[in-house]
Design a protein around this motif. Structure first.
Motif, short mmCIF file in Angstrom:
data_model
loop_
_atom_site.label_atom_id
_atom_site.label_comp_id
_atom_site.label_asym_id
_atom_site.label_seq_id
_atom_site.Cartn_x
_atom_site.Cartn_y
_atom_site.Cartn_z
N GLY A 19 0.83 -1.20 0.00
CA GLY A 19 0.00 0.00 0.00
C GLY A 19 0.86 1.25 0.00
N VAL A 20 0.29 2.37 0.39
CA VAL A 20 1.03 3.65 0.31
C VAL A 20 2.07 3.72 1.43
N GLN A 21 3.32 3.94 1.01
CA GLN A 21 4.44 3.99 1.98
C GLN A 21 5.31 5.21 1.71
N ASP A 22 5.98 5.67 2.76
CA ASP A 22 6.92 6.79 2.61
C ASP A 22 8.28 6.30 2.12
N GLY A 23 8.89 7.09 1.24
CA GLY A 23 10.28 6.82 0.85
C GLY A 23 11.22 7.52 1.83
N ALA A 24 12.50 7.50 1.53
CA ALA A 24 13.47 8.20 2.39
C ALA A 24 13.47 9.68 2.03
N ARG A 25 14.02 10.49 2.89
CA ARG A 25 14.08 11.93 2.61
C ARG A 25 15.08 12.19 1.48
N THR A 26 14.68 12.98 0.50
CA THR A 26 15.58 13.29 -0.62
C THR A 26 16.55 14.38 -0.16
N PRO A 27 17.62 14.64 -0.93
CA PRO A 27 18.55 15.69 -0.52
C PRO A 27 17.85 17.04 -0.32
N ALA A 28 16.78 17.31 -1.09
CA ALA A 28 16.10 18.60 -0.92
C ALA A 28 15.11 18.57 0.24
N GLY A 29 15.01 17.45 0.92
CA GLY A 29 14.16 17.39 2.11
C GLY A 29 12.75 16.89 1.86
N LEU A 30 12.48 16.33 0.67
CA LEU A 30 11.14 15.80 0.39
C LEU A 30 11.03 14.36 0.85
N ILE A 31 9.82 13.98 1.19
CA ILE A 31 9.57 12.55 1.41
C ILE A 31 8.48 12.14 0.43
N ASN A 32 8.85 11.32 -0.54
CA ASN A 32 7.88 10.88 -1.55
C ASN A 32 7.02 9.76 -1.01
N LYS A 33 5.82 9.69 -1.52
CA LYS A 33 4.96 8.56 -1.19
C LYS A 33 4.93 7.61 -2.38
N TYR A 34 4.87 6.33 -2.07
CA TYR A 34 4.89 5.30 -3.12
C TYR A 34 3.74 4.32 -2.90
N GLU A 35 3.17 3.86 -4.01
CA GLU A 35 2.19 2.78 -3.91
C GLU A 35 2.97 1.46 -4.06
N ILE A 36 3.06 0.74 -2.97
CA ILE A 36 3.82 -0.52 -2.99
C ILE A 36 2.87 -1.66 -3.35
N LEU A 93 12.61 0.92 -0.74
CA LEU A 93 12.56 2.39 -0.88
C LEU A 93 13.70 3.06 -0.15
N LYS A 94 14.32 2.34 0.80
CA LYS A 94 15.39 2.93 1.59
C LYS A 94 16.78 2.49 1.10
N THR A 95 16.82 1.79 -0.01
CA THR A 95 18.14 1.34 -0.50
C THR A 95 18.75 2.40 -1.43
N ILE A 96 20.00 2.17 -1.80
CA ILE A 96 20.76 3.20 -2.54
C ILE A 96 20.08 3.58 -3.87
N ASP A 97 19.54 2.58 -4.58
CA ASP A 97 18.92 2.88 -5.88
C ASP A 97 17.87 3.97 -5.75
N ILE A 98 17.03 3.84 -4.73
CA ILE A 98 15.94 4.80 -4.59
C ILE A 98 16.40 6.02 -3.78
N CYS A 99 17.22 5.80 -2.77
CA CYS A 99 17.61 6.89 -1.86
C CYS A 99 18.65 7.83 -2.43
N HIS A 100 19.55 7.31 -3.25
CA HIS A 100 20.70 8.15 -3.61
C HIS A 100 20.96 8.29 -5.10
N ASP A 101 20.58 7.28 -5.88
CA ASP A 101 20.90 7.36 -7.31
C ASP A 101 19.89 8.26 -8.03
N HIS A 102 20.38 8.96 -9.03
CA HIS A 102 19.48 9.74 -9.88
C HIS A 102 19.04 8.83 -11.02
#
Ligand code: NDP
Length: 472
Positions: free
Chosen positions: A125-142, A289-298
Protein backbone atom coordinates in the motif's frame (compact mmCIF):
# COMPACT_ATOMS: atom_id res chain seq x y z
CA UNK A 1 -3.64 12.53 -1.61
CA UNK A 2 -0.33 14.39 -1.69
CA UNK A 3 2.37 12.13 -3.13
CA UNK A 4 5.20 14.10 -1.53
CA UNK A 5 5.70 16.08 1.61
CA UNK A 6 8.49 18.32 2.74
CA UNK A 7 10.15 17.79 6.09
CA UNK A 8 11.35 20.68 8.14
CA UNK A 9 14.96 20.57 9.36
CA UNK A 10 15.39 19.26 12.88
CA UNK A 11 17.71 22.05 13.93
CA UNK A 12 20.43 24.31 12.58
CA UNK A 13 23.94 24.60 13.89
CA UNK A 14 24.68 28.11 12.75
CA UNK A 15 28.03 27.24 11.04
CA UNK A 16 27.15 28.37 7.53
CA UNK A 17 30.44 27.81 5.69
CA UNK A 18 30.94 24.36 7.12
CA UNK A 19 27.33 23.51 6.33
CA UNK A 20 27.65 24.55 2.72
CA UNK A 21 30.78 22.53 2.30
CA UNK A 22 29.08 19.44 3.68
CA UNK A 23 25.73 19.88 1.93
CA UNK A 24 27.45 20.40 -1.40
CA UNK A 25 28.72 16.85 -1.10
CA UNK A 26 25.55 15.25 0.14
CA UNK A 27 23.66 12.94 -2.22
CA UNK A 28 25.24 11.62 -5.42
CA UNK A 29 27.67 14.49 -5.94
CA UNK A 30 30.60 13.17 -7.89
CA UNK A 31 32.99 15.34 -9.78
CA UNK A 32 33.34 14.05 -13.34
CA UNK A 33 37.01 13.24 -13.72
CA UNK A 34 38.51 11.93 -16.95
CA UNK A 35 38.54 8.37 -15.75
CA UNK A 36 34.82 8.43 -14.95
CA UNK A 37 34.06 10.15 -18.23
CA UNK A 38 35.90 7.53 -20.29
CA UNK A 39 34.05 4.80 -18.38
CA UNK A 40 30.72 6.50 -18.99
CA UNK A 41 31.28 6.94 -22.72
CA UNK A 42 32.64 3.38 -22.98
CA UNK A 43 29.55 1.97 -21.29
CA UNK A 44 27.15 4.05 -23.35
CA UNK A 45 28.82 2.82 -26.53
CA UNK A 46 29.57 -0.79 -25.63
CA UNK A 47 27.08 -2.03 -23.03
CA UNK A 48 24.38 -2.85 -25.64
CA UNK A 49 26.99 -4.84 -27.59
CA UNK A 50 28.06 -6.75 -24.48
CA UNK A 51 24.46 -7.88 -24.04
CA UNK A 52 24.21 -8.72 -27.74
CA UNK A 53 27.49 -10.63 -27.62
CA UNK A 54 26.41 -12.95 -24.82
CA UNK A 55 22.99 -13.69 -26.25
CA UNK A 56 24.36 -14.08 -29.78
CA UNK A 57 27.10 -16.43 -28.46
CA UNK A 58 24.39 -18.70 -27.09
CA UNK A 59 22.25 -18.44 -30.19
CA UNK A 60 25.01 -19.00 -32.75
CA UNK A 61 27.94 -20.58 -30.89
CA UNK A 62 26.38 -22.87 -28.25
CA UNK A 63 27.30 -20.35 -25.53
CA UNK A 64 31.01 -20.27 -26.33
CA UNK A 65 32.27 -16.75 -25.80
CA UNK A 66 35.70 -17.44 -27.25
CA UNK A 67 34.52 -19.07 -30.51
CA UNK A 68 33.21 -15.85 -32.15
CA UNK A 69 36.51 -14.14 -31.30
CA UNK A 70 38.54 -17.01 -32.80
CA UNK A 71 36.44 -16.93 -35.95
CA UNK A 72 36.89 -13.20 -36.24
CA UNK A 73 40.62 -13.57 -35.63
CA UNK A 74 40.98 -16.34 -38.23
CA UNK A 75 38.87 -14.43 -40.72
CA UNK A 76 36.15 -17.14 -40.80
CA UNK A 77 33.59 -14.55 -39.72
CA UNK A 78 33.24 -10.80 -39.81
CA UNK A 79 31.36 -8.52 -37.45
CA UNK A 80 28.85 -8.03 -40.23
CA UNK A 81 28.35 -11.74 -40.86
CA UNK A 82 27.79 -12.36 -37.14
CA UNK A 83 25.39 -9.45 -37.01
CA UNK A 84 23.56 -10.64 -40.14
CA UNK A 85 23.01 -14.14 -38.68
CA UNK A 86 21.33 -12.74 -35.54
CA UNK A 87 17.54 -12.56 -35.63
CA UNK A 88 16.42 -8.98 -36.13
CA UNK A 89 13.53 -6.89 -34.89
CA UNK A 90 10.08 -8.42 -35.50
CA UNK A 91 6.64 -6.95 -35.10
CA UNK A 92 5.59 -10.08 -33.20
CA UNK A 93 8.22 -9.33 -30.56
CA UNK A 94 7.19 -5.67 -30.53
CA UNK A 95 3.57 -6.68 -29.91
CA UNK A 96 4.53 -9.09 -27.13
CA UNK A 97 6.69 -6.49 -25.45
CA UNK A 98 4.14 -3.68 -25.83
CA UNK A 99 1.44 -5.87 -24.25
CA UNK A 100 3.85 -6.86 -21.48
CA UNK A 101 4.86 -3.30 -20.57
CA UNK A 102 1.28 -2.00 -20.88
CA UNK A 103 0.08 -4.79 -18.59
CA UNK A 104 2.73 -3.97 -16.01
CA UNK A 105 1.86 -0.25 -16.18
CA UNK A 106 -1.79 -1.19 -15.70
CA UNK A 107 -1.03 -3.35 -12.66
CA UNK A 108 1.27 -0.71 -11.20
CA UNK A 109 -1.03 2.26 -11.68
CA UNK A 110 -4.56 0.88 -11.64
CA UNK A 111 -4.60 -1.94 -9.09
CA UNK A 112 -3.90 -0.52 -5.61
CA UNK A 113 -2.37 -3.04 -3.28
CA UNK A 114 -4.82 -5.30 -1.53
CA UNK A 115 -2.44 -8.15 -0.64
CA UNK A 116 -1.22 -6.38 2.53
CA UNK A 117 -4.77 -6.65 3.85
CA UNK A 118 -4.65 -10.43 4.03
CA UNK A 119 -0.97 -11.50 3.97
CA UNK A 120 0.29 -11.23 7.57
CA UNK A 121 3.58 -9.36 7.94
CA UNK A 122 3.62 -7.97 4.41
CA UNK A 123 4.04 -4.19 4.12
CA UNK A 124 2.26 -2.88 1.03
CA UNK A 125 0.00 0.00 0.00
CA UNK A 126 1.03 3.65 0.31
CA UNK A 127 4.44 3.99 1.98
CA UNK A 128 6.92 6.79 2.61
CA UNK A 129 10.28 6.82 0.85
CA UNK A 130 13.47 8.20 2.39
CA UNK A 131 14.08 11.93 2.61
CA UNK A 132 15.58 13.29 -0.62
CA UNK A 133 18.55 15.69 -0.52
CA UNK A 134 16.10 18.60 -0.92
CA UNK A 135 14.16 17.39 2.11
CA UNK A 136 11.14 15.80 0.39
CA UNK A 137 9.57 12.55 1.41
CA UNK A 138 7.88 10.88 -1.55
CA UNK A 139 4.96 8.56 -1.19
CA UNK A 140 4.89 5.30 -3.12
CA UNK A 141 2.19 2.78 -3.91
CA UNK A 142 3.82 -0.52 -2.99
CA UNK A 143 2.06 -3.21 -5.02
CA UNK A 144 4.95 -5.15 -6.56
CA UNK A 145 4.20 -8.42 -4.80
CA UNK A 146 0.64 -8.24 -6.02
CA UNK A 147 1.79 -7.52 -9.60
CA UNK A 148 4.18 -10.47 -9.40
CA UNK A 149 1.47 -12.79 -8.04
CA UNK A 150 -1.14 -11.76 -10.62
CA UNK A 151 1.33 -12.00 -13.49
CA UNK A 152 2.57 -15.44 -12.45
CA UNK A 153 -0.95 -16.73 -11.73
CA UNK A 154 -1.90 -15.74 -15.28
CA UNK A 155 1.27 -17.35 -16.63
CA UNK A 156 0.42 -20.67 -14.95
CA UNK A 157 -3.25 -20.47 -15.92
CA UNK A 158 -2.20 -19.91 -19.51
CA UNK A 159 0.26 -22.82 -19.43
CA UNK A 160 -2.27 -25.19 -17.84
CA UNK A 161 -5.67 -24.14 -19.19
CA UNK A 162 -5.92 -21.24 -21.62
CA UNK A 163 -3.02 -21.93 -24.00
CA UNK A 164 -3.18 -18.40 -25.47
CA UNK A 165 0.56 -18.57 -26.05
CA UNK A 166 3.35 -21.09 -25.61
CA UNK A 167 5.29 -20.98 -22.30
CA UNK A 168 8.43 -20.89 -24.47
CA UNK A 169 7.31 -17.58 -26.01
CA UNK A 170 10.06 -15.56 -24.30
CA UNK A 171 12.87 -17.90 -25.34
CA UNK A 172 11.47 -18.17 -28.87
CA UNK A 173 11.55 -14.38 -29.34
CA UNK A 174 14.59 -13.67 -27.20
CA UNK A 175 16.78 -11.73 -29.65
CA UNK A 176 13.94 -9.82 -31.37
CA UNK A 177 12.73 -8.88 -27.87
CA UNK A 178 16.18 -7.51 -27.12
CA UNK A 179 15.77 -4.84 -29.80
CA UNK A 180 12.40 -3.87 -28.34
CA UNK A 181 13.82 -3.64 -24.82
CA UNK A 182 16.65 -1.47 -26.13
CA UNK A 183 14.14 0.84 -27.77
CA UNK A 184 12.30 1.23 -24.47
CA UNK A 185 15.53 1.56 -22.46
CA UNK A 186 16.89 4.36 -24.65
CA UNK A 187 13.49 6.07 -24.95
CA UNK A 188 13.01 6.15 -21.19
CA UNK A 189 16.55 7.39 -20.53
CA UNK A 190 16.29 10.09 -23.19
CA UNK A 191 12.86 11.14 -21.97
CA UNK A 192 14.17 11.38 -18.39
CA UNK A 193 17.10 13.49 -19.62
CA UNK A 194 14.84 15.93 -21.52
CA UNK A 195 12.29 16.01 -18.73
CA UNK A 196 14.98 16.95 -16.21
CA UNK A 197 15.87 20.00 -18.31
CA UNK A 198 12.38 21.22 -19.17
CA UNK A 199 9.84 19.88 -16.72
CA UNK A 200 11.47 18.23 -13.70
CA UNK A 201 9.26 16.80 -10.99
CA UNK A 202 11.29 18.57 -8.35
CA UNK A 203 13.97 20.93 -9.61
CA UNK A 204 15.63 21.20 -6.17
CA UNK A 205 16.54 17.51 -6.37
CA UNK A 206 18.10 17.75 -9.85
CA UNK A 207 21.84 17.49 -10.18
CA UNK A 208 23.72 18.80 -13.22
CA UNK A 209 27.41 18.01 -13.39
CA UNK A 210 28.10 20.10 -16.48
CA UNK A 211 28.96 17.01 -18.52
CA UNK A 212 26.25 15.91 -20.88
CA UNK A 213 27.35 12.24 -21.09
CA UNK A 214 27.60 11.89 -17.36
CA UNK A 215 24.23 13.57 -16.88
CA UNK A 216 22.63 11.28 -19.45
CA UNK A 217 24.11 8.16 -17.96
CA UNK A 218 23.88 8.78 -14.23
CA UNK A 219 20.72 10.87 -14.37
CA UNK A 220 19.77 14.37 -13.38
CA UNK A 221 16.40 14.03 -11.69
CA UNK A 222 16.26 12.25 -8.41
CA UNK A 223 12.70 10.95 -8.49
CA UNK A 224 11.17 11.67 -11.90
CA UNK A 225 7.43 11.10 -11.93
CA UNK A 226 4.54 11.46 -14.32
CA UNK A 227 1.61 12.76 -12.37
CA UNK A 228 1.60 12.02 -8.68
CA UNK A 229 2.15 8.30 -8.74
CA UNK A 230 4.02 7.05 -11.80
CA UNK A 231 7.48 6.89 -10.29
CA UNK A 232 10.15 6.03 -12.86
CA UNK A 233 12.57 4.48 -10.40
CA UNK A 234 10.10 2.23 -8.66
CA UNK A 235 8.46 1.12 -11.90
CA UNK A 236 11.54 0.50 -14.01
CA UNK A 237 13.67 -0.92 -11.19
CA UNK A 238 11.08 -3.45 -10.14
CA UNK A 239 8.84 -4.00 -13.12
CA UNK A 240 8.95 -4.87 -15.95
CA UNK A 241 12.51 -6.26 -15.45
CA UNK A 242 12.33 -8.06 -12.12
CA UNK A 243 8.77 -9.39 -12.57
CA UNK A 244 9.99 -10.70 -15.93
CA UNK A 245 13.08 -12.37 -14.41
CA UNK A 246 11.18 -15.38 -13.04
CA UNK A 247 9.01 -15.62 -16.15
CA UNK A 248 12.09 -15.66 -18.35
CA UNK A 249 13.48 -18.52 -16.26
CA UNK A 250 10.18 -20.38 -16.51
CA UNK A 251 10.27 -19.94 -20.26
CA UNK A 252 13.78 -21.46 -20.34
CA UNK A 253 12.55 -24.35 -18.23
CA UNK A 254 9.65 -24.93 -20.64
CA UNK A 255 12.11 -24.87 -23.55
CA UNK A 256 14.29 -27.50 -21.91
CA UNK A 257 11.23 -29.67 -21.48
CA UNK A 258 10.23 -29.14 -25.10
CA UNK A 259 13.72 -29.86 -26.50
CA UNK A 260 14.86 -32.74 -24.30
CA UNK A 261 11.66 -34.12 -22.78
CA UNK A 262 12.82 -33.42 -19.24
CA UNK A 263 13.99 -30.61 -16.99
CA UNK A 264 17.45 -30.88 -15.39
CA UNK A 265 18.11 -30.41 -11.68
CA UNK A 266 20.41 -27.49 -12.54
CA UNK A 267 17.53 -25.68 -14.25
CA UNK A 268 15.30 -26.33 -11.24
CA UNK A 269 18.00 -24.97 -8.91
CA UNK A 270 18.47 -21.81 -10.96
CA UNK A 271 14.71 -21.26 -11.11
CA UNK A 272 14.32 -21.89 -7.40
CA UNK A 273 17.21 -19.80 -6.10
CA UNK A 274 16.47 -16.85 -8.37
CA UNK A 275 12.75 -17.04 -7.58
CA UNK A 276 13.59 -16.75 -3.86
CA UNK A 277 15.65 -13.66 -4.62
CA UNK A 278 12.92 -12.09 -6.76
CA UNK A 279 10.15 -12.88 -4.27
CA UNK A 280 12.30 -11.49 -1.50
CA UNK A 281 12.65 -8.28 -3.49
CA UNK A 282 8.90 -7.87 -3.83
CA UNK A 283 8.14 -8.99 -0.29
CA UNK A 284 10.51 -6.25 0.88
CA UNK A 285 9.60 -3.63 -1.70
CA UNK A 286 8.79 -1.07 1.02
CA UNK A 287 12.22 -1.65 2.53
CA UNK A 288 13.69 -1.27 -0.94
CA UNK A 289 12.56 2.39 -0.88
CA UNK A 290 15.39 2.93 1.59
CA UNK A 291 18.14 1.34 -0.50
CA UNK A 292 20.76 3.20 -2.54
CA UNK A 293 18.92 2.88 -5.88
CA UNK A 294 15.94 4.80 -4.59
CA UNK A 295 17.61 6.89 -1.86
CA UNK A 296 20.70 8.15 -3.61
CA UNK A 297 20.90 7.36 -7.31
CA UNK A 298 19.48 9.74 -9.88
CA UNK A 299 17.44 8.32 -12.74
CA UNK A 300 19.33 8.13 -16.01
CA UNK A 301 20.50 5.57 -18.54
CA UNK A 302 22.26 3.58 -15.81
CA UNK A 303 18.92 2.73 -14.20
CA UNK A 304 16.57 3.18 -17.19
CA UNK A 305 18.43 1.15 -19.80
CA UNK A 306 19.98 -1.12 -17.16
CA UNK A 307 16.58 -2.20 -15.86
CA UNK A 308 15.06 -2.62 -19.31
CA UNK A 309 17.93 -4.48 -21.01
CA UNK A 310 20.91 -5.39 -18.86
CA UNK A 311 18.96 -6.97 -16.04
CA UNK A 312 16.54 -9.18 -18.02
CA UNK A 313 19.30 -10.40 -20.35
CA UNK A 314 22.37 -10.79 -18.21
CA UNK A 315 20.78 -11.77 -14.90
CA UNK A 316 19.12 -14.70 -16.65
CA UNK A 317 22.15 -16.04 -18.52
CA UNK A 318 22.29 -19.22 -16.42
CA UNK A 319 18.86 -20.40 -17.53
CA UNK A 320 19.64 -19.50 -21.15
CA UNK A 321 22.88 -21.46 -20.96
CA UNK A 322 21.05 -24.48 -19.55
CA UNK A 323 18.70 -24.54 -22.53
CA UNK A 324 21.75 -25.07 -24.79
CA UNK A 325 23.63 -27.25 -22.26
CA UNK A 326 21.17 -29.25 -20.16
CA UNK A 327 23.52 -30.02 -17.25
CA UNK A 328 22.39 -32.74 -14.83
CA UNK A 329 24.33 -32.25 -11.58
CA UNK A 330 25.38 -35.02 -9.23
CA UNK A 331 23.39 -35.05 -5.98
CA UNK A 332 26.42 -33.78 -4.03
CA UNK A 333 27.01 -30.92 -6.45
CA UNK A 334 23.32 -29.97 -6.46
CA UNK A 335 23.22 -30.05 -2.66
CA UNK A 336 26.35 -27.90 -2.38
CA UNK A 337 24.85 -25.34 -4.77
CA UNK A 338 21.58 -25.33 -2.86
CA UNK A 339 23.38 -24.83 0.45
CA UNK A 340 25.58 -22.05 -0.89
CA UNK A 341 22.53 -20.32 -2.36
CA UNK A 342 20.46 -20.63 0.81
CA UNK A 343 23.27 -19.59 3.18
CA UNK A 344 24.05 -16.63 0.89
CA UNK A 345 20.40 -15.69 0.87
CA UNK A 346 20.19 -16.00 4.66
CA UNK A 347 23.18 -13.66 5.15
CA UNK A 348 21.86 -11.21 2.55
CA UNK A 349 18.38 -11.08 4.06
CA UNK A 350 19.40 -11.12 7.74
CA UNK A 351 21.95 -8.35 7.25
CA UNK A 352 19.43 -6.17 5.46
CA UNK A 353 16.81 -7.01 8.05
CA UNK A 354 19.13 -6.11 10.93
CA UNK A 355 19.78 -2.66 9.51
CA UNK A 356 16.13 -2.10 8.75
CA UNK A 357 15.07 -3.13 12.26
CA UNK A 358 17.82 -1.05 13.82
CA UNK A 359 16.94 2.07 11.84
CA UNK A 360 13.15 1.67 12.27
CA UNK A 361 13.41 1.31 16.04
CA UNK A 362 16.28 3.80 16.29
CA UNK A 363 18.34 1.16 18.05
CA UNK A 364 15.63 0.07 20.50
CA UNK A 365 15.73 -3.58 19.42
CA UNK A 366 17.78 -6.71 19.94
CA UNK A 367 20.33 -8.01 17.44
CA UNK A 368 21.59 -11.53 18.03
CA UNK A 369 19.88 -11.43 21.42
CA UNK A 370 21.54 -8.21 22.65
CA UNK A 371 20.95 -4.49 22.56
CA UNK A 372 22.89 -3.28 19.50
CA UNK A 373 25.97 -1.09 19.80
CA UNK A 374 26.23 1.87 17.46
CA UNK A 375 28.05 5.07 16.65
CA UNK A 376 26.10 8.33 16.93
CA UNK A 377 26.50 10.51 13.82
CA UNK A 378 25.43 13.92 12.61
CA UNK A 379 25.09 15.24 9.07
CA UNK A 380 23.61 18.16 7.15
CA UNK A 381 20.92 17.92 4.46
CA UNK A 382 20.83 20.18 1.39
CA UNK A 383 18.36 22.52 3.11
CA UNK A 384 21.01 23.19 5.75
CA UNK A 385 19.36 21.26 8.58
CA UNK A 386 21.41 19.30 11.09
CA UNK A 387 20.28 15.68 11.47
CA UNK A 388 21.23 12.76 13.65
CA UNK A 389 21.77 9.17 12.62
CA UNK A 390 23.24 5.95 13.97
CA UNK A 391 25.64 3.43 12.45
CA UNK A 392 25.25 -0.02 13.96
CA UNK A 393 28.34 -2.05 14.83
CA UNK A 394 26.50 -5.17 16.04
CA UNK A 395 25.29 -8.30 14.28
CA UNK A 396 26.41 -8.71 10.68
CA UNK A 397 27.13 -4.96 10.57
CA UNK A 398 29.93 -5.57 13.05
CA UNK A 399 31.38 -8.40 10.91
CA UNK A 400 31.90 -6.26 7.81
CA UNK A 401 30.57 -2.95 6.54
CA UNK A 402 28.67 -4.52 3.63
CA UNK A 403 28.07 -8.09 4.67
CA UNK A 404 24.72 -7.96 2.83
CA UNK A 405 26.75 -7.71 -0.39
CA UNK A 406 28.79 -10.73 0.69
CA UNK A 407 25.60 -12.77 1.07
CA UNK A 408 24.38 -11.50 -2.29
CA UNK A 409 27.67 -12.59 -3.89
CA UNK A 410 27.43 -16.07 -2.36
CA UNK A 411 23.93 -16.44 -3.82
CA UNK A 412 25.16 -15.18 -7.20
CA UNK A 413 27.99 -17.70 -7.18
CA UNK A 414 25.46 -20.45 -6.47
CA UNK A 415 23.45 -19.59 -9.61
CA UNK A 416 26.62 -19.84 -11.67
CA UNK A 417 27.87 -23.04 -10.03
CA UNK A 418 24.50 -24.64 -10.82
CA UNK A 419 25.60 -24.62 -14.46
CA UNK A 420 28.60 -26.91 -13.86
CA UNK A 421 32.08 -26.12 -15.06
CA UNK A 422 31.79 -26.70 -18.82
CA UNK A 423 31.71 -23.07 -19.94
CA UNK A 424 32.67 -19.67 -18.64
CA UNK A 425 29.60 -17.84 -19.93
CA UNK A 426 27.27 -18.54 -16.98
CA UNK A 427 30.00 -17.24 -14.65
CA UNK A 428 29.72 -13.80 -16.15
CA UNK A 429 27.11 -13.04 -13.51
CA UNK A 430 29.40 -13.49 -10.51
CA UNK A 431 32.12 -11.44 -12.20
CA UNK A 432 29.64 -8.70 -12.96
CA UNK A 433 28.06 -8.77 -9.48
CA UNK A 434 31.49 -8.58 -7.86
CA UNK A 435 32.36 -5.50 -9.93
CA UNK A 436 28.93 -3.98 -9.30
CA UNK A 437 28.93 -4.51 -5.56
CA UNK A 438 32.58 -3.56 -5.00
CA UNK A 439 32.00 -0.40 -7.02
CA UNK A 440 28.82 0.18 -5.03
CA UNK A 441 30.78 -0.24 -1.80
CA UNK A 442 33.25 2.39 -2.91
CA UNK A 443 30.50 4.76 -4.09
CA UNK A 444 28.53 4.29 -0.90
CA UNK A 445 31.52 4.76 1.34
CA UNK A 446 32.57 7.88 -0.52
CA UNK A 447 29.06 9.26 0.03
CA UNK A 448 28.90 8.17 3.68
CA UNK A 449 32.31 9.63 4.35
CA UNK A 450 31.18 12.99 2.84
CA UNK A 451 27.95 12.78 4.77
CA UNK A 452 29.21 11.77 8.20
CA UNK A 453 32.81 13.06 8.11
CA UNK A 454 34.77 12.02 11.20
CA UNK A 455 31.87 9.94 12.53
CA UNK A 456 32.30 7.70 9.48
CA UNK A 457 35.99 7.39 10.31
CA UNK A 458 35.04 6.20 13.80
CA UNK A 459 32.80 3.62 12.20
CA UNK A 460 35.45 2.33 9.80
CA UNK A 461 37.89 2.08 12.71
CA UNK A 462 35.35 -0.05 14.60
CA UNK A 463 34.49 -2.22 11.56
CA UNK A 464 37.62 -2.22 9.39
CA UNK A 465 36.58 -4.60 6.58
CA UNK A 466 34.09 -4.08 3.80
CA UNK A 467 33.09 -7.51 2.50
CA UNK A 468 35.27 -10.30 3.89
CA UNK A 469 36.75 -9.94 7.40
CA UNK A 470 40.53 -10.02 7.26
CA UNK A 471 40.65 -9.80 3.46
CA UNK A 472 38.81 -6.77 2.05
P1 NDP B 1 22.73 -0.97 1.90
O1 NDP B 1 21.39 -1.53 2.17
O2 NDP B 1 23.89 -1.66 2.49
O3 NDP B 1 22.69 0.53 2.35
C1 NDP B 1 23.83 1.32 2.53
C2 NDP B 1 23.39 2.47 3.41
O4 NDP B 1 23.07 1.99 4.70
C3 NDP B 1 24.49 3.48 3.62
O5 NDP B 1 24.51 4.41 2.57
C4 NDP B 1 24.05 4.12 4.92
O6 NDP B 1 22.96 4.99 4.61
C5 NDP B 1 23.47 2.95 5.69
N1 NDP B 1 24.41 2.27 6.53
C6 NDP B 1 25.67 1.90 6.23
N2 NDP B 1 26.25 1.28 7.27
C7 NDP B 1 25.33 1.24 8.26
C8 NDP B 1 25.33 0.74 9.57
N3 NDP B 1 26.39 0.15 10.09
N4 NDP B 1 24.23 0.89 10.33
C9 NDP B 1 23.13 1.48 9.82
N5 NDP B 1 23.06 1.98 8.57
C10 NDP B 1 24.16 1.87 7.80
O7 NDP B 1 23.07 -0.84 0.37
P2 NDP B 1 22.28 -1.02 -0.99
O8 NDP B 1 21.11 -0.14 -1.04
O9 NDP B 1 23.31 -0.88 -2.05
O10 NDP B 1 21.86 -2.55 -1.01
C11 NDP B 1 20.67 -3.11 -0.54
C12 NDP B 1 20.66 -4.57 -0.93
O11 NDP B 1 20.38 -4.70 -2.31
C13 NDP B 1 21.99 -5.27 -0.68
O12 NDP B 1 21.76 -6.47 0.00
C14 NDP B 1 22.55 -5.53 -2.06
O13 NDP B 1 23.26 -6.75 -2.05
C15 NDP B 1 21.30 -5.58 -2.92
N6 NDP B 1 21.57 -5.13 -4.29
C16 NDP B 1 21.40 -6.01 -5.31
C17 NDP B 1 21.64 -5.63 -6.61
C18 NDP B 1 21.46 -6.58 -7.73
O14 NDP B 1 21.61 -6.15 -8.86
N7 NDP B 1 21.16 -7.83 -7.48
C19 NDP B 1 22.05 -4.25 -6.94
C20 NDP B 1 22.18 -3.43 -5.80
C21 NDP B 1 21.94 -3.85 -4.53
P3 NDP B 1 22.58 6.29 5.48
O15 NDP B 1 22.92 7.43 4.61
O16 NDP B 1 21.11 6.13 5.72
O17 NDP B 1 23.38 6.24 6.75
Amino acid sequence: MEATRRRTPHSANGKRAEEEEQTAQWGRAWEVDWFSLIGVIGLLCFAPFIVFYFVMACDQYQCSISQPLFELFRGDATLLSIWARAPSFTWTAAKIYAIWVAFQVFLYMCVPDFTHKFIPGYVGGVQDGARTPAGLINKYEINGLQCWLITHALWFLNAQYFHWFSPTIIFDNWIPLMWCMNILGYTVSTFAFIKAHYFPTNSEDCKFTGNVFYNYMMGIEFNPRIGQWFDFKLFFNGRPGIVAWTLINLSYMAKQQELYGHVTNSMILVNLLQAIYVLDFFWNEAWYLKTIDICHDHFGWYLGWGDCVWLPYLYTLQGLYLVYHPVQLSDAHALAVLLLGLVGYYIFRSTNHQKDLFRRTEGACTIWGRKPSYIECTYHSADGGLHHSKLMISGFWGVARHFNYTGDLMGSLAYCAACGFGHILPYFYIVYMTILLVHRCVRDEHRCSSKYGKDWKRYTDAVPYRLIPGVF
